[in-house]
Design an enzyme around this catalytic site. Sequence first.
Site, PDB file in Angstrom:
ATOM      1  N   ASP A 170       0.811  -1.222   0.000  1.00 39.25           N
ATOM      2  CA  ASP A 170       0.000   0.000   0.000  1.00 39.25           C
ATOM      3  C   ASP A 170       0.844   1.272   0.000  1.00 39.25           C
ATOM      4  O   ASP A 170       0.485   2.279   0.614  1.00 39.25           O
ATOM      5  CB  ASP A 170      -0.972   0.006   1.195  1.00 39.25           C
ATOM      6  CG  ASP A 170      -1.775  -1.267   1.256  1.00 39.25           C
ATOM      7  OD1 ASP A 170      -2.183  -1.738   0.184  1.00 39.25           O
ATOM      8  OD2 ASP A 170      -1.979  -1.801   2.361  1.00 39.25           O
ATOM      9  N   HIS A 219      -4.647  -2.659  -5.389  1.00 38.41           N
ATOM     10  CA  HIS A 219      -4.007  -1.455  -5.911  1.00 38.41           C
ATOM     11  C   HIS A 219      -5.085  -0.451  -6.289  1.00 38.41           C
ATOM     12  O   HIS A 219      -6.016  -0.792  -7.013  1.00 38.41           O
ATOM     13  CB  HIS A 219      -3.175  -1.771  -7.157  1.00 38.41           C
ATOM     14  CG  HIS A 219      -2.086  -2.764  -6.909  1.00 38.41           C
ATOM     15  ND1 HIS A 219      -0.994  -2.474  -6.138  1.00 38.41           N
ATOM     16  CD2 HIS A 219      -1.926  -4.038  -7.326  1.00 38.41           C
ATOM     17  CE1 HIS A 219      -0.198  -3.529  -6.091  1.00 38.41           C
ATOM     18  NE2 HIS A 219      -0.754  -4.507  -6.792  1.00 38.41           N
TER      19      HIS A 219
HETATM   20  P1  GTP Z   1      -0.536  -0.151  -3.563  1.00 43.07           P
HETATM   21  O1  GTP Z   1      -1.110  -1.370  -2.909  1.00 43.07           O
HETATM   22  O2  GTP Z   1       0.899   0.073  -3.302  1.00 43.07           O
HETATM   23  O3  GTP Z   1      -0.904  -0.044  -5.016  1.00 43.07           O
HETATM   24  O4  GTP Z   1      -1.187   1.079  -2.867  1.00 43.07           O
HETATM   25  P2  GTP Z   1      -2.702   1.222  -2.735  1.00 43.07           P
HETATM   26  O5  GTP Z   1      -3.220   1.584  -4.085  1.00 43.07           O
HETATM   27  O6  GTP Z   1      -3.247   0.021  -2.050  1.00 43.07           O
HETATM   28  O7  GTP Z   1      -2.840   2.377  -1.767  1.00 43.07           O
HETATM   29  P3  GTP Z   1      -4.248   2.883  -1.242  1.00 43.07           P
HETATM   30  O8  GTP Z   1      -5.316   1.899  -1.367  1.00 43.07           O
HETATM   31  O9  GTP Z   1      -3.979   3.450   0.078  1.00 43.07           O
HETATM   32  O10 GTP Z   1      -4.569   3.983  -2.266  1.00 43.07           O
HETATM   33  C1  GTP Z   1      -3.942   5.113  -2.227  1.00 43.07           C
HETATM   34  C2  GTP Z   1      -4.954   6.192  -2.511  1.00 43.07           C
HETATM   35  O11 GTP Z   1      -4.224   7.381  -2.510  1.00 43.07           O
HETATM   36  C3  GTP Z   1      -5.549   6.042  -3.899  1.00 43.07           C
HETATM   37  O12 GTP Z   1      -6.821   6.616  -3.924  1.00 43.07           O
HETATM   38  C4  GTP Z   1      -4.570   6.817  -4.744  1.00 43.07           C
HETATM   39  O13 GTP Z   1      -5.147   7.347  -5.910  1.00 43.07           O
HETATM   40  C5  GTP Z   1      -4.161   7.913  -3.799  1.00 43.07           C
HETATM   41  N1  GTP Z   1      -2.790   8.377  -3.970  1.00 43.07           N
HETATM   42  C6  GTP Z   1      -1.735   7.753  -4.576  1.00 43.07           C
HETATM   43  N2  GTP Z   1      -0.648   8.539  -4.528  1.00 43.07           N
HETATM   44  C7  GTP Z   1      -1.018   9.670  -3.885  1.00 43.07           C
HETATM   45  C8  GTP Z   1      -0.329  10.850  -3.511  1.00 43.07           C
HETATM   46  O14 GTP Z   1       0.845  11.049  -3.786  1.00 43.07           O
HETATM   47  N3  GTP Z   1      -1.037  11.789  -2.805  1.00 43.07           N
HETATM   48  C9  GTP Z   1      -2.340  11.618  -2.478  1.00 43.07           C
HETATM   49  N4  GTP Z   1      -2.939  12.583  -1.783  1.00 43.07           N
HETATM   50  N5  GTP Z   1      -3.025  10.516  -2.811  1.00 43.07           N
HETATM   51  C10 GTP Z   1      -2.370   9.564  -3.515  1.00 43.07           C
HETATM   52  P1  IMP Z   2      -1.771 -12.995   3.175  1.00 39.35           P
HETATM   53  O1  IMP Z   2      -0.812 -12.583   2.108  1.00 39.35           O
HETATM   54  O2  IMP Z   2      -3.210 -12.811   2.796  1.00 39.35           O
HETATM   55  O3  IMP Z   2      -1.457 -14.368   3.700  1.00 39.35           O
HETATM   56  O4  IMP Z   2      -1.551 -12.012   4.430  1.00 39.35           O
HETATM   57  C1  IMP Z   2      -0.369 -12.042   5.183  1.00 39.35           C
HETATM   58  C2  IMP Z   2      -0.008 -10.630   5.641  1.00 39.35           C
HETATM   59  O5  IMP Z   2       0.340  -9.846   4.514  1.00 39.35           O
HETATM   60  C3  IMP Z   2      -1.140  -9.872   6.339  1.00 39.35           C
HETATM   61  O6  IMP Z   2      -0.596  -9.024   7.310  1.00 39.35           O
HETATM   62  C4  IMP Z   2      -1.740  -9.037   5.203  1.00 39.35           C
HETATM   63  O7  IMP Z   2      -2.386  -7.897   5.694  1.00 39.35           O
HETATM   64  C5  IMP Z   2      -0.478  -8.684   4.447  1.00 39.35           C
HETATM   65  N1  IMP Z   2      -0.691  -8.377   3.020  1.00 39.35           N
HETATM   66  C6  IMP Z   2      -0.774  -9.266   1.985  1.00 39.35           C
HETATM   67  N2  IMP Z   2      -0.933  -8.620   0.812  1.00 39.35           N
HETATM   68  C7  IMP Z   2      -0.936  -7.310   1.108  1.00 39.35           C
HETATM   69  C8  IMP Z   2      -1.044  -6.121   0.303  1.00 39.35           C
HETATM   70  O8  IMP Z   2      -1.155  -6.145  -0.929  1.00 39.35           O
HETATM   71  N3  IMP Z   2      -1.013  -4.932   0.979  1.00 39.35           N
HETATM   72  C9  IMP Z   2      -0.855  -4.877   2.320  1.00 39.35           C
HETATM   73  N4  IMP Z   2      -0.744  -5.944   3.106  1.00 39.35           N
HETATM   74  C10 IMP Z   2      -0.787  -7.149   2.506  1.00 39.35           C
HETATM   75 MG    MG Z   3      -2.600  -1.957  -1.723  1.00 45.54          MG
END
Ligand code: GTP
Ligand code: IMP
Ligand code: MG
Length: 339
Positions: free
Chosen positions: A13, A43
């Site tokens: 994340d 993502h």
């Molecule tokens: P990954 O698992 O690494 O892909 O990250 P994620 O997509 O799970 O992160 P998350 O679900 O927390 O989503 C991030 C949120 O923040 C999404 O709505 C993105 O569009 C947004 N975001 C990404 N980069 C930035 C940034 O630099 N600034 C801000 N304010 N928001 C961002």
């Molecule tokens: P699992 O991969 O579902 O077995 O989860 C094992 C650990 O990895 C837990 O702590 C999950 O929250 C973490 N984890 C697995 N995939 C992700 C991911 O894409 N983002 C954040 N945490 C993850």
């Molecule tokens: Mg993520």
Amino acid sequence: MTCSILVGGAWGDEGKGKCITYLCDTDKPKIIARAGVGPNAGHSVEFNGEKYGLRLTPSGFVHTGAKLMIGAGVLVNPDVLFKEFEDLKKYNVKERMCVDPRCAIINEDHMSRDKSSKHLAEKIGSTGSGCGPANSDRVMRTIGLAKDAPELEDYIADVSFEVNESIDNGEDVFIEGSQGFALSLYYGSYPFVTSKDTTASTFAADVGVGPTKVDEVIDVFKAYISRVGEGPFPTEMTQEEAESKGLEEYGVVTGRRRRIGYFDMELAKESCRINGATQIALTCVDKLFDCARVQNYDELSAETKAFIEDIQTETGVPVTIISTGPDLKDTIDLRKELL
Ligand code: GTP
Ligand code: IMP
Ligand code: MG
């Protein structure tokens, strides 16, 4: 020709979705291949005012000129994939997708074992997506593969062959890792980790690319850290502190509240070292400093620049991408200057 691998720097994340979307939309690679564990990933992609939460489809799907692939090392849940085909209809994802015949298939039994296991669901805090039990069955050599799954018949292609052929033809290939360095089965905070190594070398192997073919490894960090699930977190802050800083977050796959902490330089150094990082992408800088939507490095405050330069000095890796908001335009791209 550039073969790039993007990896998560911490506990997942980190904003990989946004970085991948930006890089693929800008660089327009021929192939975008998904590596990593499987549909435990979530993502977030924001593109043209719409928001998508993806678990298997490569986040680079917005570049409609690319072939999309899922490498042999990635666990596939066909139901998750088909739902994403529907959600992403207007991007022709279904027509562009290839799944390697050697991908292992997650079934209902894997998911129910993941959810009903006290060890996985409670102690580790797994996502319940079936990945741990499926990888366990893969190691036991009992799991079914994509080549034997009739519902995937139309999508089967030798991903390793296609990716290597593209590299040999001088085309750009982008490999998307999932999860993050600190969730690696080998290098993470064991046992509070995922069911596979999550570093760049494994992501290359996931899609069948040898180490001599990889040019760039982009390690993604958020300006602060988040963690879902159990396990050690040295720089964690209290929930109250996170709230007062506006850093509250919830997971894409499970909806769980994420634990929040300060940037961890020791973790960043180790992550860059073991991933062999050649570049760092730093996201959500606007959530820590007053720089929302800034697109020019010179417009950042001295404090923000000092934060970024410290990361660069300590890790020895250039910070080439700075994200200042969710939109693709909210990006400072220093690759021309720094590489
Ligand atoms: P990954 O698992 O690494 O892909 O990250 P994620 O997509 O799970 O992160 P998350 O679900 O927390 O989503 C991030 C949120 O923040 C999404 O709505 C993105 O569009 C947004 N975001 C990404 N980069 C930035 C940034 O630099 N600034 C801000 N304010 N928001 C961002
Ligand atoms: P699992 O991969 O579902 O077995 O989860 C094992 C650990 O990895 C837990 O702590 C999950 O929250 C973490 N984890 C697995 N995939 C992700 C991911 O894409 N983002 C954040 N945490 C993850
Ligand atoms: Mg993520």
